[in-house]
Design a protein around this motif. Structure first.
Motif, PDB file in Angstrom:
ATOM      1  N   SER A  15       0.772  -1.162   0.220  1.00 45.13           N
ATOM      2  CA  SER A  15       0.116   0.062   0.121  1.00 45.13           C
ATOM      3  C   SER A  15       0.959   1.209  -0.274  1.00 45.13           C
ATOM      4  O   SER A  15       0.533   2.319  -0.668  1.00 45.13           O
ATOM      5  CB  SER A  15      -0.935   0.074   1.184  1.00 45.13           C
ATOM      6  OG  SER A  15      -0.116  -0.186   2.372  1.00 45.13           O
ATOM      7  N   ALA A  16       1.910   1.276   0.655  1.00 45.65           N
ATOM      8  CA  ALA A  16       2.830   2.457   0.900  1.00 45.65           C
ATOM      9  C   ALA A  16       3.494   2.490  -0.551  1.00 45.65           C
ATOM     10  O   ALA A  16       3.685   3.657  -1.107  1.00 45.65           O
ATOM     11  CB  ALA A  16       4.026   1.977   1.900  1.00 45.65           C
ATOM     12  N   LEU A  17       3.873   1.424  -1.299  1.00 44.47           N
ATOM     13  CA  LEU A  17       4.625   1.729  -2.730  1.00 44.47           C
ATOM     14  C   LEU A  17       3.515   2.122  -3.500  1.00 44.47           C
ATOM     15  O   LEU A  17       3.958   3.034  -4.327  1.00 44.47           O
ATOM     16  CB  LEU A  17       5.226   0.203  -2.979  1.00 44.47           C
ATOM     17  CG  LEU A  17       6.347  -0.277  -2.124  1.00 44.47           C
ATOM     18  CD1 LEU A  17       6.595  -1.595  -2.515  1.00 44.47           C
ATOM     19  CD2 LEU A  17       7.403   0.681  -2.229  1.00 44.47           C
ATOM     20  N   ILE A  18       2.467   1.780  -3.717  1.00 48.72           N
ATOM     21  CA  ILE A  18       1.294   2.024  -4.647  1.00 48.72           C
ATOM     22  C   ILE A  18       1.002   3.536  -4.166  1.00 48.72           C
ATOM     23  O   ILE A  18       0.891   4.186  -5.373  1.00 48.72           O
ATOM     24  CB  ILE A  18      -0.027   1.366  -4.368  1.00 48.72           C
ATOM     25  CG1 ILE A  18       0.292  -0.192  -4.809  1.00 48.72           C
ATOM     26  CG2 ILE A  18      -0.879   2.072  -5.034  1.00 48.72           C
ATOM     27  CD1 ILE A  18      -0.918  -1.173  -4.608  1.00 48.72           C
ATOM     28  N   GLY A  19       0.875   4.027  -3.101  1.00 51.04           N
ATOM     29  CA  GLY A  19       0.606   5.413  -2.653  1.00 51.04           C
ATOM     30  C   GLY A  19       1.935   6.438  -3.160  1.00 51.04           C
ATOM     31  O   GLY A  19       1.443   7.693  -3.526  1.00 51.04           O
ATOM     32  N   ARG A  20       3.130   5.858  -3.294  1.00 49.76           N
ATOM     33  CA  ARG A  20       4.059   6.701  -3.783  1.00 49.76           C
ATOM     34  C   ARG A  20       4.254   6.680  -5.225  1.00 49.76           C
ATOM     35  O   ARG A  20       4.548   7.646  -5.816  1.00 49.76           O
ATOM     36  CB  ARG A  20       5.490   5.907  -3.027  1.00 49.76           C
ATOM     37  CG  ARG A  20       6.620   6.948  -3.626  1.00 49.76           C
ATOM     38  CD  ARG A  20       7.898   6.425  -2.944  1.00 49.76           C
ATOM     39  NE  ARG A  20       9.220   7.052  -3.139  1.00 49.76           N
ATOM     40  CZ  ARG A  20      10.536   6.739  -3.012  1.00 49.76           C
ATOM     41  NH1 ARG A  20      10.413   5.777  -1.936  1.00 49.76           N
ATOM     42  NH2 ARG A  20      11.272   7.413  -3.396  1.00 49.76           N
ATOM     43  N   TRP A  21       4.073   5.542  -5.807  1.00 47.05           N
ATOM     44  CA  TRP A  21       4.032   5.765  -7.350  1.00 47.05           C
ATOM     45  C   TRP A  21       3.037   5.758  -8.176  1.00 47.05           C
ATOM     46  O   TRP A  21       2.963   6.070  -9.371  1.00 47.05           O
ATOM     47  CB  TRP A  21       4.657   4.121  -7.767  1.00 47.05           C
ATOM     48  CG  TRP A  21       6.172   3.822  -7.209  1.00 47.05           C
ATOM     49  CD1 TRP A  21       6.847   4.833  -6.862  1.00 47.05           C
ATOM     50  CD2 TRP A  21       6.919   2.445  -7.043  1.00 47.05           C
ATOM     51  NE1 TRP A  21       8.265   4.210  -6.381  1.00 47.05           N
ATOM     52  CE2 TRP A  21       8.147   2.957  -6.365  1.00 47.05           C
ATOM     53  CE3 TRP A  21       6.413   1.283  -7.348  1.00 47.05           C
ATOM     54  CZ2 TRP A  21       9.089   2.036  -5.914  1.00 47.05           C
ATOM     55  CZ3 TRP A  21       7.420   0.258  -6.819  1.00 47.05           C
ATOM     56  CH2 TRP A  21       8.607   0.547  -6.275  1.00 47.05           C
TER      57      TRP A  21
ATOM     58  N   THR B 139      -2.375  -7.197  -5.446  1.00 49.86           N
ATOM     59  CA  THR B 139      -2.791  -6.104  -4.496  1.00 49.86           C
ATOM     60  C   THR B 139      -3.149  -4.859  -5.226  1.00 49.86           C
ATOM     61  O   THR B 139      -4.269  -4.251  -5.163  1.00 49.86           O
ATOM     62  CB  THR B 139      -1.478  -5.679  -3.559  1.00 49.86           C
ATOM     63  OG1 THR B 139      -1.162  -6.848  -2.903  1.00 49.86           O
ATOM     64  CG2 THR B 139      -2.052  -4.815  -2.457  1.00 49.86           C
ATOM     65  N   ALA B 140      -2.345  -4.424  -6.315  1.00 47.28           N
ATOM     66  CA  ALA B 140      -2.762  -3.215  -7.031  1.00 47.28           C
ATOM     67  C   ALA B 140      -3.773  -3.504  -7.968  1.00 47.28           C
ATOM     68  O   ALA B 140      -4.694  -2.622  -7.876  1.00 47.28           O
ATOM     69  CB  ALA B 140      -1.333  -2.793  -7.865  1.00 47.28           C
TER      70      ALA B 140
ATOM     71  N   THR C 138      -9.537  -1.901  -8.893  1.00 42.37           N
ATOM     72  CA  THR C 138     -10.828  -2.094  -9.606  1.00 42.37           C
ATOM     73  C   THR C 138     -11.978  -1.706  -8.573  1.00 42.37           C
ATOM     74  O   THR C 138     -13.007  -1.234  -9.169  1.00 42.37           O
ATOM     75  CB  THR C 138     -10.672  -3.838  -9.619  1.00 42.37           C
ATOM     76  OG1 THR C 138      -9.762  -4.038 -10.617  1.00 42.37           O
ATOM     77  CG2 THR C 138     -12.035  -4.220 -10.216  1.00 42.37           C
ATOM     78  N   LEU C 139     -11.593  -1.523  -7.232  1.00 45.24           N
ATOM     79  CA  LEU C 139     -12.741  -1.545  -6.371  1.00 45.24           C
ATOM     80  C   LEU C 139     -12.693  -0.180  -5.518  1.00 45.24           C
ATOM     81  O   LEU C 139     -13.711   0.435  -5.101  1.00 45.24           O
ATOM     82  CB  LEU C 139     -12.761  -2.475  -5.261  1.00 45.24           C
ATOM     83  CG  LEU C 139     -12.956  -4.141  -5.727  1.00 45.24           C
ATOM     84  CD1 LEU C 139     -12.630  -4.944  -4.459  1.00 45.24           C
ATOM     85  CD2 LEU C 139     -14.204  -4.260  -6.430  1.00 45.24           C
TER      86      LEU C 139
ATOM     87  N   ASN D 261       5.268  -3.172 -13.081  1.00 45.92           N
ATOM     88  CA  ASN D 261       5.287  -4.484 -12.455  1.00 45.92           C
ATOM     89  C   ASN D 261       4.789  -5.518 -13.390  1.00 45.92           C
ATOM     90  O   ASN D 261       5.291  -6.863 -13.192  1.00 45.92           O
ATOM     91  CB  ASN D 261       4.357  -4.392 -11.177  1.00 45.92           C
ATOM     92  CG  ASN D 261       4.568  -5.746 -10.433  1.00 45.92           C
ATOM     93  OD1 ASN D 261       5.726  -5.650  -9.493  1.00 45.92           O
ATOM     94  ND2 ASN D 261       3.603  -6.575 -10.559  1.00 45.92           N
ATOM     95  N   THR D 262       3.703  -5.237 -14.418  1.00 41.34           N
ATOM     96  CA  THR D 262       3.293  -6.348 -15.379  1.00 41.34           C
ATOM     97  C   THR D 262       4.468  -6.798 -16.201  1.00 41.34           C
ATOM     98  O   THR D 262       4.618  -7.802 -16.539  1.00 41.34           O
ATOM     99  CB  THR D 262       2.122  -5.532 -16.276  1.00 41.34           C
ATOM    100  OG1 THR D 262       0.986  -5.425 -15.378  1.00 41.34           O
ATOM    101  CG2 THR D 262       1.684  -6.623 -17.345  1.00 41.34           C
TER     102      THR D 262
END
Length: 455
Positions: A316-322, A370-371, A376-377, A331-332
């Motif tokens: 969650s922290a990484l997604i919030g940053r990037w 996770t991402a 999606t939701l 990542n894909t």
């Protein structure tokens, strides 16, 4: 921001449901060669044990939202655990592949209600700004299942019997039943709506037809598979014509007005085709081609799960940053590369390199899940929560079944192409399959690139 203390027990209860499902999914993969030997089947054609479970879940999930609204999350969750435990018992006493597949269908009916109803309970219990953190908390304990699943499955196959890998669900299920009775409360009553039986039938037929066609069932042949694929696509198109004309469609057309939902669902579908086949292929190739014992093959999956659990703590922290777009596109690409890199598997491959591959794959796969799930939701309104979570779960399980089915079909195709004269030909079939599934995963990067910049 801390999670609401009064809802902490709910999170652990839903996590227990994830644990049951993930334990069962991973414990089966390691035991497939032993099952094949006991049932007189080829180990390269045992994907029906996995596909039947995933496809059943995909079929039942579209009705789970309506069922939860109509009968209440608590009652449905209790039913789900009961079916799951009953299916596990039937799997344990199965004496043929057909019996095992039928038992997996019963088990899949329970799992189909267990996962989306649990996620729905979390979505309704926590405000939107806490949802990502709540779901990260739920999925982390659930990863204990795959942590012990492969090794436990291998140990049971070597020192007991493959039948026992299903019996471990029984005590966990009983614990879940007692906890649900004590701690889960139904959400506020929601006015019941009519169930769109015709639309459900269209979607169900489309999923079964497309799955069987892409799996390349031996009884169908090339022409039959093509015809079945066309019928499945036609049924899906018929549903999109049908839905806007219903006052109470299974999935309302307005649901797809949410851009992040559309992209997230399509990206989930293609991304999971590749990621879901690795837990099926790796234990198989290690035992069939490299001579690993079931327990050794199970232990080789530990790096994947350890890396996955580690990344979950910081996802969650990484997604919030990037941001979602940058995270998912980058990542894909890395995930596709790692799937294709398993083509390096051979008797001469250094063990440290094999472990490193599994570590990196586990980390990238965990970040991807996770991402994808949260993007999606995250923008769903409250009145779309039930159908949105059901739709996401349906796509996830359909993709997992398709991924294993397609990988099995590709593997069988390469195996038939090169023949069975030399043992290394079987290894070459596995290597080519890994490359094909990695290339297939690349497509989802173009899907996630359509997310808004800065999202």
């Amino acid at each position: 921001m801390t999670l609401v203390r009064s809802n902490s027990v709910l999170l652990w209860l839903v996590a227990l449901g994830f644990f049951m499902q993930t334990l069962d999914a991973t414990i089966v993969n390691t035991a497939l060669p032993a099952m094949a030997l006991a049932l007189g089947e080829s180990p390269l054609r045992m994907q029906s044990v996995i596909v039947s479970y995933s496809l059943t879940m995909a079929l039942v999930i579209p009705a789970s939202g309506w069922v939860a609204d109509r009968f209440g999350t608590r009652r449905v969750y209790l039913t789900a655990i009961t079916l799951f435990v009953l299916g596990s018992l039937l799997c344990a006493i199965a004496a043929s592949l057909n019996q095992l597949v039928l038992a997996r269908i019963v088990q899949g009916c329970g799992g189909a209600l267990l996962l989306p109803v649990g996620r729905l309970a979390v979505l309704r219990a926590f405000p939107r700004e806490q949802f990502l953190k709540a779901m990260s908390f739920v999925t982390l304990p659930g990863l204990v299942g795959p942590l012990i699943g492969p090794t436990l499955g291998g140990w049971m196959v070597e020192y007991a019997s493959w039948h026992w890998i299903f019996l471990v669900n029984v005590p966990v299920g009983v614990l879940g039943l007692l906890a649900t009775l004590r701690h889960m409360r139904d959400a506020e009553p929601i006015p019941s709506r009519r169930f769109d039986g015709l639309g459900y039938g269209m979607l169900a037929f489309a999923m079964v037809a497309v799955s069987m066609a892409l799996e390349g069932h031996a009884l169908l042949g090339a022409i039959g598979s093509a015809a079945l694929l066309g019928a499945g696509v036609a049924s899906l198109l018929a549903y999109w014509w049908h839905a806007p004309r219903r006052p109470d469609p299974l999935f309302a057309p307005t649901l797809f007005a949410v851009r992040s939902l559309r992209i997230g669902l399509l990206g989930n579908l293609f991304s999971r085709l590749g990621g879901s086949c690795i837990p099926f292929l790796i234990p198989l190739v290690l035992q069939v081609c490299l001579g690993f014992s079931p327990m050794q093959a199970g232990m080789m999956m530990l790096p994947t799960v350890i890396a996955s659990m580690t990344v979950k703590r910081v996802a969650s922290a990484l997604i919030g940053r990037w941001g979602y777009r940058r995270t998912l596109v980058g990542n894909t690409l890395l995930l596709a590369l790692m799937i294709a890199s398993f083509a390096l598997v051979s008797p001469d491959q250094p063990q440290w390199l094999r472990i490193l591959q599994l570590l990196v794959f586990g980390a990238t796969n965990s970040m991807q899940f996770t991402a994808m799930n949260t993007v999606t939701l995250k923008d769903l309104e409250a009145h779309h929560a039930s159908s949105g979570t059901s739709l996401l779960s349906m796509v996830q399980m359909l993709a997992m079944g398709l991924g294993v089915g397609i990988a099995g079909a590709v593997l069988a195709g390469f195996h038939g192409l090169w023949g069975q004269a030399r043992p290394e030909d079987v290894l070459h079939a596995f290597q080519a399959t890994f490359v094909c599934m990695g290339v297939l995963t690349l497509f989802s990067a173009t899907v996630f690139a359509r997310l808004e910049r800065g999202s």
